[in-house]
Design an enzyme around this catalytic site. Structure first.
Site, mmCIF file in Angstrom:
data_model
loop_
_atom_site.group_PDB
_atom_site.id
_atom_site.type_symbol
_atom_site.label_atom_id
_atom_site.label_comp_id
_atom_site.label_asym_id
_atom_site.label_seq_id
_atom_site.Cartn_x
_atom_site.Cartn_y
_atom_site.Cartn_z
ATOM 1 N N SER A 137 0.870 -1.175 0.000
ATOM 2 C CA SER A 137 0.000 0.000 0.000
ATOM 3 C C SER A 137 0.908 1.227 0.000
ATOM 4 C CB SER A 137 -0.850 -0.015 1.274
ATOM 5 O OG SER A 137 -1.448 1.251 1.493
ATOM 6 N N TYR A 150 -1.609 -1.775 10.651
ATOM 7 C CA TYR A 150 -1.851 -1.932 9.213
ATOM 8 C C TYR A 150 -0.726 -1.271 8.427
ATOM 9 C CZ TYR A 150 -3.720 -1.582 4.550
ATOM 10 O OH TYR A 150 -3.853 -1.663 3.182
HETATM 11 N N1 LIG Z 1 -8.774 -0.554 -0.764
HETATM 12 C C1 LIG Z 1 -7.729 0.210 -0.513
HETATM 13 O O1 LIG Z 1 -7.838 1.452 -0.396
HETATM 14 C C2 LIG Z 1 -6.350 -0.411 -0.411
HETATM 15 C C3 LIG Z 1 -5.249 0.461 -0.458
HETATM 16 C C4 LIG Z 1 -3.972 -0.075 -0.357
HETATM 17 C C5 LIG Z 1 -3.787 -1.431 -0.230
HETATM 18 N N2 LIG Z 1 -4.862 -2.254 -0.178
HETATM 19 C C6 LIG Z 1 -4.606 -3.703 -0.021
HETATM 20 O O2 LIG Z 1 -5.200 -4.399 -1.099
HETATM 21 C C7 LIG Z 1 -5.441 -5.750 -0.705
HETATM 22 C C8 LIG Z 1 -6.860 -6.118 -1.124
HETATM 23 O O3 LIG Z 1 -7.770 -5.320 -0.392
HETATM 24 P P1 LIG Z 1 -9.108 -4.727 -1.028
HETATM 25 O O4 LIG Z 1 -9.000 -3.262 -1.014
HETATM 26 O O5 LIG Z 1 -9.412 -5.424 -2.296
HETATM 27 O O6 LIG Z 1 -10.124 -5.095 0.140
HETATM 28 P P2 LIG Z 1 -11.319 -6.143 0.249
HETATM 29 O O7 LIG Z 1 -12.330 -5.897 -0.825
HETATM 30 O O8 LIG Z 1 -11.734 -6.095 1.661
HETATM 31 O O9 LIG Z 1 -10.600 -7.547 -0.076
HETATM 32 C C9 LIG Z 1 -9.782 -8.181 0.870
HETATM 33 C C10 LIG Z 1 -9.574 -9.632 0.453
HETATM 34 O O10 LIG Z 1 -8.736 -10.273 1.427
HETATM 35 C C11 LIG Z 1 -9.387 -11.453 1.890
HETATM 36 N N3 LIG Z 1 -9.093 -11.715 3.279
HETATM 37 C C12 LIG Z 1 -9.206 -10.853 4.336
HETATM 38 N N4 LIG Z 1 -8.942 -11.501 5.484
HETATM 39 C C13 LIG Z 1 -8.684 -12.794 5.148
HETATM 40 C C14 LIG Z 1 -8.368 -13.960 5.890
HETATM 41 N N5 LIG Z 1 -8.320 -13.953 7.238
HETATM 42 N N6 LIG Z 1 -8.141 -15.123 5.230
HETATM 43 C C15 LIG Z 1 -8.236 -15.158 3.884
HETATM 44 N N7 LIG Z 1 -8.518 -14.092 3.119
HETATM 45 C C16 LIG Z 1 -8.754 -12.928 3.756
HETATM 46 C C17 LIG Z 1 -10.881 -11.176 1.710
HETATM 47 O O11 LIG Z 1 -11.601 -12.406 1.523
HETATM 48 P P3 LIG Z 1 -12.593 -13.113 2.587
HETATM 49 O O12 LIG Z 1 -13.247 -12.058 3.401
HETATM 50 O O13 LIG Z 1 -13.514 -13.905 1.706
HETATM 51 O O14 LIG Z 1 -11.703 -13.993 3.381
HETATM 52 C C18 LIG Z 1 -10.895 -10.400 0.407
HETATM 53 O O15 LIG Z 1 -10.886 -11.276 -0.694
HETATM 54 C C19 LIG Z 1 -5.211 -5.792 0.800
HETATM 55 O O16 LIG Z 1 -3.933 -6.366 1.061
HETATM 56 C C20 LIG Z 1 -5.218 -4.335 1.218
HETATM 57 O O17 LIG Z 1 -4.444 -4.100 2.355
HETATM 58 C C21 LIG Z 1 -6.135 -1.788 -0.274
#
Ligand SMILES: NC(=O)c1ccc[n+]([C@@H]2O[C@H](COP(=O)([O-])OP(=O)(O)OC[C@H]3O[C@@H](n4cnc5c(N)ncnc54)[C@H](OP(=O)(O)O)[C@@H]3O)[C@@H](O)[C@H]2O)c1
Length: 260
Positions: A137, A150
């Site tokens: 991130s 985080y």
């Molecule tokens: N959205 C943002 O602004 C942003 C910015 C920078 C970085 N990121 C990073 O991008 C990545 C994806 O996030 P996103 O934004 O797409 O959020 P999201 O829509 O909440 O997706 C998160 C994914 O991680 C999985 N996950 C969470 N906890 C888990 C666990 N205990 N075991 C297995 N899978 C798990 C969730 O699946 P289940 O709930 O089905 O397990 C889901 O598929 C993350 O690493 C996040 O830190 C996001």
């Protein structure tokens, strides 16, 4: 035969879009997350629309031993692309946050990522071919008061991945780190971060597309969006206490927490 890609966190957001893009480029998919029905839906779509093979592995990465179970489920497959995308955030002052939640965060965001990478690497090294995409991130470049662990976990992912890319130079394996800024996904609601004023966001598809393109080029660091690249560059020019105060202010203004 199509190459195989393993994507964690493929049930929503950036991971789901990365899975779709990989299928579009004829990768067979191994899809990992907790929500099996959502994974099955992504898999069904990939088979129907792109004609690729799929394998769904429901797993909670917060559980110790999850990475080993996932690896056992794929060791018969030549994994060409590993995408460590699963992750979550948690808002609140460190001292007041439940330690179990913070431990789960470290397990999912850091430990499982390291373990899966370690388990998939020997096979890639034998083949002298493989690509790894670790999702960090822009938070990796800043201290993150009130979203402390985080931000710290993403700094870990960045440092680990960059160093690994250097170690693997010349082996045929590339390691890329995707550093998104705010992206429209379920991330914020899951992290109990409720924006009180509009904040510029990229779409998950744009972020995933940039991630895929950077991965295929073997880029070490991928920061989607001009403003995010600018922020990442500027933050290197000032002492850390300044971004720390700014981040605290931003989160004070933009978040409300149902306190744990
Ligand atoms: N959205 C943002 O602004 C942003 C910015 C920078 C970085 N990121 C990073 O991008 C990545 C994806 O996030 P996103 O934004 O797409 O959020 P999201 O829509 O909440 O997706 C998160 C994914 O991680 C999985 N996950 C969470 N906890 C888990 C666990 N205990 N075991 C297995 N899978 C798990 C969730 O699946 P289940 O709930 O089905 O397990 C889901 O598929 C993350 O690493 C996040 O830190 C996001």
């Amino acid at each position: 035969m199509n190459p195989w890609a393993l994507i964690t966190g493929a049930s929503s957001g950036i991971g789901q879009e990365l899975a779709r893009i990989l299928a579009q480029h004829r990768f067979n998919l191994v899809l990992v997350a907790r929500n099996e029905s959502r994974l099955q839906e992504v898999a069904r779509e990939a088979r129907a629309d792109r004609g690729v093979q799929t394998r769904v592995i429901p797993a909670d990465l917060a559980r110790q031993g999850a990475a080993e179970e996932i690896f056992q489920g794929v060791k018969d497959l030549p994994i060409q692309v590993l995408v460590n995308n699963a992750g979550f955030g948690a808002y609140g002052e460190f001292a007041k946050m439940p330690l179990d939640l913070q431990t789960d965060l470290m397990q999912v965001n850091m430990v499982a990522l390291v373990q899966l990478t370690h388990k998939c690497l020997p096979q890639m090294l034998d083949r002298r071919s493989g690509r790894i995409l670790n999702v960090a991130s822009v938070a990796a470049f800043l201290p993150g008061p009130t979203v402390n662990l985080y931000y710290a976990s993403k700094a870990f992912v960045f440092s680990f991945s960059y160093a690994l890319a250097e170690e693997l130079q010349g082996t045929g394996i590339t390691v890329s780190t995707l550093c998104p800024g705010t992206t429209r996904t379920e991330f914020f609601s899951r992290a109990n971060i409720h924006m009180k004023r509009p904040w510029p966001m990229l779409e998950a598809r744009e972020v995933a597309q940039a991630g895929f393109e950077g991965l295929m080029k073997g880029k070490r660091v991928i920061i989607p969006g001009f403003m995010n690249r600018l922020m990442a560059a500027l933050v290197k020019c000032v002492p850390p206490r300044i971004p720390a105060r700014v981040v605290r202010k931003v989160h004070e203004g933009d978040t409300s927490l149902p306190q744990a």
